[in-house]
Motif scaffolding. Structure first.
Motif, PDB file in Angstrom:
ATOM      1  N   GLU A  47      27.517  28.672 116.469  1.00 23.74           N
ATOM      2  CA  GLU A  47      26.303  27.988 116.899  1.00 23.74           C
ATOM      3  C   GLU A  47      25.922  26.953 115.850  1.00 23.74           C
ATOM      4  O   GLU A  47      26.080  27.190 114.656  1.00 23.74           O
ATOM      5  CB  GLU A  47      25.145  28.969 117.105  1.00 23.74           C
ATOM      6  N   TRP A  50      23.821  27.788 112.577  1.00 27.13           N
ATOM      7  CA  TRP A  50      24.411  28.447 111.401  1.00 27.13           C
ATOM      8  C   TRP A  50      25.025  27.418 110.446  1.00 27.13           C
ATOM      9  O   TRP A  50      25.006  27.612 109.230  1.00 27.13           O
ATOM     10  CB  TRP A  50      25.443  29.486 111.834  1.00 27.13           C
ATOM     11  N   ASP A 171      24.005  42.466 117.927  1.00 31.52           N
ATOM     12  CA  ASP A 171      22.986  41.724 117.174  1.00 31.52           C
ATOM     13  C   ASP A 171      21.609  42.332 117.424  1.00 31.52           C
ATOM     14  O   ASP A 171      21.093  42.282 118.536  1.00 31.52           O
ATOM     15  CB  ASP A 171      23.007  40.252 117.628  1.00 31.52           C
ATOM     16  N   LYS A 278      13.326  26.901 115.732  1.00 30.95           N
ATOM     17  CA  LYS A 278      13.230  27.742 114.532  1.00 30.95           C
ATOM     18  C   LYS A 278      13.518  26.824 113.366  1.00 30.95           C
ATOM     19  O   LYS A 278      14.666  26.503 113.079  1.00 30.95           O
ATOM     20  CB  LYS A 278      14.243  28.881 114.639  1.00 30.95           C
TER      21      LYS A 278
HETATM   22  C1  GAL Z   1      20.621  35.230 116.770  1.00 38.71           C
HETATM   23  C2  GAL Z   1      19.838  34.121 116.175  1.00 38.71           C
HETATM   24  C3  GAL Z   1      19.649  33.065 117.178  1.00 38.71           C
HETATM   25  C4  GAL Z   1      20.940  32.683 117.892  1.00 38.71           C
HETATM   26  C5  GAL Z   1      21.918  33.800 118.055  1.00 38.71           C
HETATM   27  C6  GAL Z   1      23.347  33.336 118.269  1.00 38.71           C
HETATM   28  O1  GAL Z   1      20.695  36.278 115.914  1.00 38.71           O
HETATM   29  O2  GAL Z   1      18.583  34.577 115.739  1.00 38.71           O
HETATM   30  O3  GAL Z   1      19.054  31.973 116.520  1.00 38.71           O
HETATM   31  O4  GAL Z   1      21.509  31.649 117.305  1.00 38.71           O
HETATM   32  O5  GAL Z   1      21.910  34.709 117.009  1.00 38.71           O
HETATM   33  O6  GAL Z   1      23.988  33.062 117.088  1.00 38.71           O
END
Ligand code: GAL
Length: 349
Positions: A47, A50, A171, A278
């Motif tokens: 993404e 990152w 996650d 964000k």
């Molecule tokens: C989450 C993050 C999001 C989104 C997702 C995919 O943990 O908070 O911003 O990007 O991962 O990577």
């Protein structure tokens, strides 16, 4: 305020501060080293956010007098554990971990502690272990904002028929986003104003997984739904691909998160309705500050905490901003997160 209560409050605050310092012991920055060395273990660079996180954190930590070693595990738990082991071997003074799988990284935290290295769990929570600190955005509020955007658009006297696309099951954030969405949806589902016609979890947050989920929803229900509650922009993009194939793009309301450039372009064009911005600038700044303090064994104040199954982890929580077509300029453009031309005229030279 009665002295007794004041005493309790002061001692609590002190316990958070002192607790953190004593827990890790160790001398902090190894004698030989002038500049603290911080290890950053990442899940993925898939993404856009990152990549921004990595670059901003590295720049800010270096500007603050530290050096940074970065490892990326490409969403593989065994690789991420090896990454952490290699950073420990290189005697980093503090570790920042963005876990692919929050539970799987408990082992990594225990190894770091055996080496006297404190660990900052960044953005995503590491569960089932004594992690030192957690820095993130208000993930539950992300879900609440996404769901509220949709429920504010329930047709009068009507019902909102919804497809829900959750994030990666590995996650912990995906569960917090869902929890926030449920906070808003449950009462309306009970009142018959919202109907979830299809829902599933997108493996590793993959856009292609989100496309498959949307295709399956269309196969099962035809085009008879009003919105897709996608948990981030990557999965929103996958869903919109499926909707485009069915001539439904722009007709079905789609949510998102992260304010990726592609998502902001879709919002400007009208195929995606909203995202949650964000501000990575603010969290990367805080990340550098906190990682440096941990590396130097300086006290850290954390006003909040979150249970991770093993303990109440001291937590630093940052706020977020909902973005729609109406405030793209006042948010992501004004912040310099994206250029106006890139968002509004993507194909212009
Ligand atoms: C989450 C993050 C999001 C989104 C997702 C995919 O943990 O908070 O911003 O990007 O991962 O990577």
């Amino acid at each position: 305020m009665p002295a007794r209560i004041l005493l309790v409050l002061v001692s609590c605050a002190l316990s958070v501060v002192i607790g953190l310092v004593i827990a890790r012991g160790g001398a902090g920055v190894t004698a030989a080293r002038q500049r603290p060395l911080i290890g950053l273990s990442m899940d993925t660079l898939k993404e856009e956010r990152w990549q921004v996180d990595r670059d901003l954190f590295t720049a800010k930590a270096q500007a603050a007098g530290a050096d940074v070693l970065v490892q990326c595990a490409n969403s593989n738990d065994a690789t991420q554990l090896q990454d952490v082991e290699s950073l420990i071997t290189q005697k980093v003074d503090a570790l920042v971990i963005i876990p692919h799988n929050g539970a799987a990284m408990a082992k990594a935290v225990n190894l770091a502690h055996q080496a006297g290295i404190p660990v900052l769990s960044y953005d995503r929570l590491i569960t089932g272990c004594e992690v030192d600190l957690y820095l993130t955005f208000d993930n539950i509020r992300v879900g609440e904002l996404q769901a509220k955007f949709l429920t504010d658009r329930i047709p009068a006297g009507g019902k909102l028929r919804l497809v829900r696309i959750y994030g990666a099951k590995t996650d912990n954030n995906a569960k917090l986003f869902k929890q926030g969405q449920d906070n808003v949806l449950q009462p309306l589902i009970a009142a018959g104003k919202v109907e979830v016609i299809f829902e599933d979890w997108a493996e590793d947050w993959k856009p292609e997984s989100a496309k498959k989920i949307t295709n399956a929803a269309i196969t099962k229900n035809g085009p008879n739904f009003d919105a897709v509650l996608a948990s981030n922009d990557g999965t929103a993009g996958g869903a919109i691909q499926a909707l485009t194939e069915e001539g439904l793009a722009g007709k079905v309301i789609v949510t998102g998160q992260d304010a990726d450039l592609a998502a902001c372009q879709r919002i400007a064009q009208g195929t995606q309705a909203m995202t949650v911005y964000k501000p990575i600038e603010s969290i990367a700044t805080k990340e550098a500050e906190l990682a440096l303090k941990l590396a130097q064994r300086k006290p850290v104040v954390a006003k909040d905490s979150i249970p991770n199954g093993k303990m109440d982890v001291p937590m630093v929580l940052l706020d977020i901003i909902p973005v729609t077509k109406e405030n793209l300029r006042e948010t992501v453009v004004k912040d310099g997160f994206h250029k106006e031309a890139d968002v509004f005229q993507p194909n212009q030279p």
